[in-house]
Design an enzyme around this catalytic site. Structure first.
Site, PDB file in Angstrom:
ATOM      1  CB  CYS A  51      86.679  15.346  53.506  1.00  0.00           C
ATOM      2  SG  CYS A  51      86.664  13.754  52.678  1.00  0.00           S
ATOM      3  CE1 TYR A 182      84.137   8.652  57.585  1.00  0.00           C
ATOM      4  CE2 TYR A 182      86.253   8.028  57.242  1.00  0.00           C
ATOM      5  CZ  TYR A 182      85.285   9.169  57.179  1.00  0.00           C
ATOM      6  OH  TYR A 182      85.713  10.375  57.106  1.00  0.00           O
TER       7      TYR A 182
END
Length: 354
Positions: A51, A182
């Site tokens: 992440c 994203y």
């Protein structure tokens, strides 16, 4: 954050990806004003090496020398239906918290809490309760509130005299790059995708001349701004270029940004925290809506991360008057499968001639 793809996306309408706000925004501070005072050995930082938001905290912790006072838990890069799990640990339990899933710490803090389970997260070890999952504030507090526990020679990652400029740079990088990839990757319509993808490359192209004339984003030493840009750049060719369709060009095709990223990667505290195996397995196996076969690609070749960058010719010094962090603590090393291998001398010489 949890990188699961669906937050803020409609399956039918062309709506843009919206990242959920952190639900638990308590701060750990020197004066303990939120009830959580800075204290050595009290808290545990839970991260996924996959992440980018969690990787910020891993890098900050290492640069500041907080390894001995803020322990680290690393989750399995592949989540299941209960989200982040401690599948890498013996028996599938975190050895300090004694839990199988990070969700258990969330539940101890607030049973039935709304929202998902995200990393980075800081857990209070005595109570087993989540303290914060505020990924935006966490690293700023590590830099400014935890100073009493910083190592000798630790850099000032958020110097007061530069904060306005750092904040402005980070805001643009967050909107267009960190979160922009994203918004492109989880777009459910062509127009939404094209707008987000164009924004990613527009910002990268605006950053290029800035980084062509100076070694770091703000000032002549490392700051929080560099950490935040690095965690996206280091993932760019491995996952964002293909998996998220941010493919106008690769990082390796932008001479300035590629050299900048390599400079940071080769700085102690950056590349030694990066696990490309975790990164690729998480994105390609967890985001089944984007990659339904869950096949993890073999490439790209990672050897280039260790090639010379020559960024020192621009001046500046990564740690200013301070010093680099020491070796990675035992037990926190990135496994061989996740490291960028060093090129052979023959390959490195060929790269230099090119």
């Amino acid at each position: 954050m949890s990188d699961g793809g669906g937050d803020g996306n409609s399956a039918y309408g062309h709506t843009a990806f919206r990242r959920a706000r952190s639900h638990f925004t308590d701060r750990i501070t020197a004066d303990g004003r939120d009830g959580w005072p800075v204290s050595g050995h009290r808290y545990r930082l839970v991260v996924s090496r996959a992440c980018p938001w969690a990787s910020r905290a891993v890098i900050s912790r290492r640069l500041l020398g907080l390894e001995d006072t803020l322990s680290l838990a690393i989750t399995d890069p592949v989540q299941d239906d209960r989200s982040w799990r401690f599948g890498l640990d013996p028996g599938g339990r975190d050895p300090v918290l004694g839990i199988r899933y990070l969700a258990e710490a969330y539940e101890r803090r607030e049973p039935g809490h709304p929202g998902g389970v995200s990393v980075p997260a800081v857990v209070d070890v005595p109570s087993g309760k989540l303290v914060t999952n505020d990924y935006q504030q966490l690293t700023l507090d590590l830099a400014t509130e935890w100073t009493a526990l910083h190592r000798p020679g630790a850099p000032d990652l958020y110097p007061e005299r530069l904060r306005d400029e750092i904040d402005a740079v980070m805001a643009d990088v967050y909107e267009d790059v960190n979160n922009g990839v994203y918004r492109a990757g989880f777009a459910d319509g062509q127009d939404v995708y094209e707008e987000a993808c164009a924004g990613v490359f527009r910002r990268l192209e605006l950053l290029t001349p800035r980084l062509a004339r100076q070694r770091y984003l703000v000032g002549d030493t490392l700051t929080e701004a560099d950490i935040r840009l690095f965690t996206t750049l280091v993932r760019f060719d491995a996952v964002y270029h293909g998996h998220f369709k941010c493919n106008r060009w690769k990082l390796t095709e932008n001479e300035v940004l590629w050299a900048y990223a390599r400079d940071l990667f080769q700085t102690p505290g950056f590349g030694d925290t990066v696990d490309f195996d975790h990164i690729k397995r998480h994105y390609y196996r967890v985001h089944a809506g984007i990659n339904p076969t869950r096949i993890v690609p073999l490439g790209p070749d990672l050897a280039g991360w260790h090639t010379p960058h020559r960024r020192e010719e621009l001046g500046g010094c990564p740690f200013g008057d301070g010093t680099p962090p020491g070796p990675v603590p035992a037990g926190e090393e990135v496994p061989a499968a996740g490291r960028a291998r060093r090129p052979s001398p023959v390959t490195e010489n060929m790269t230099e001639k090119e």
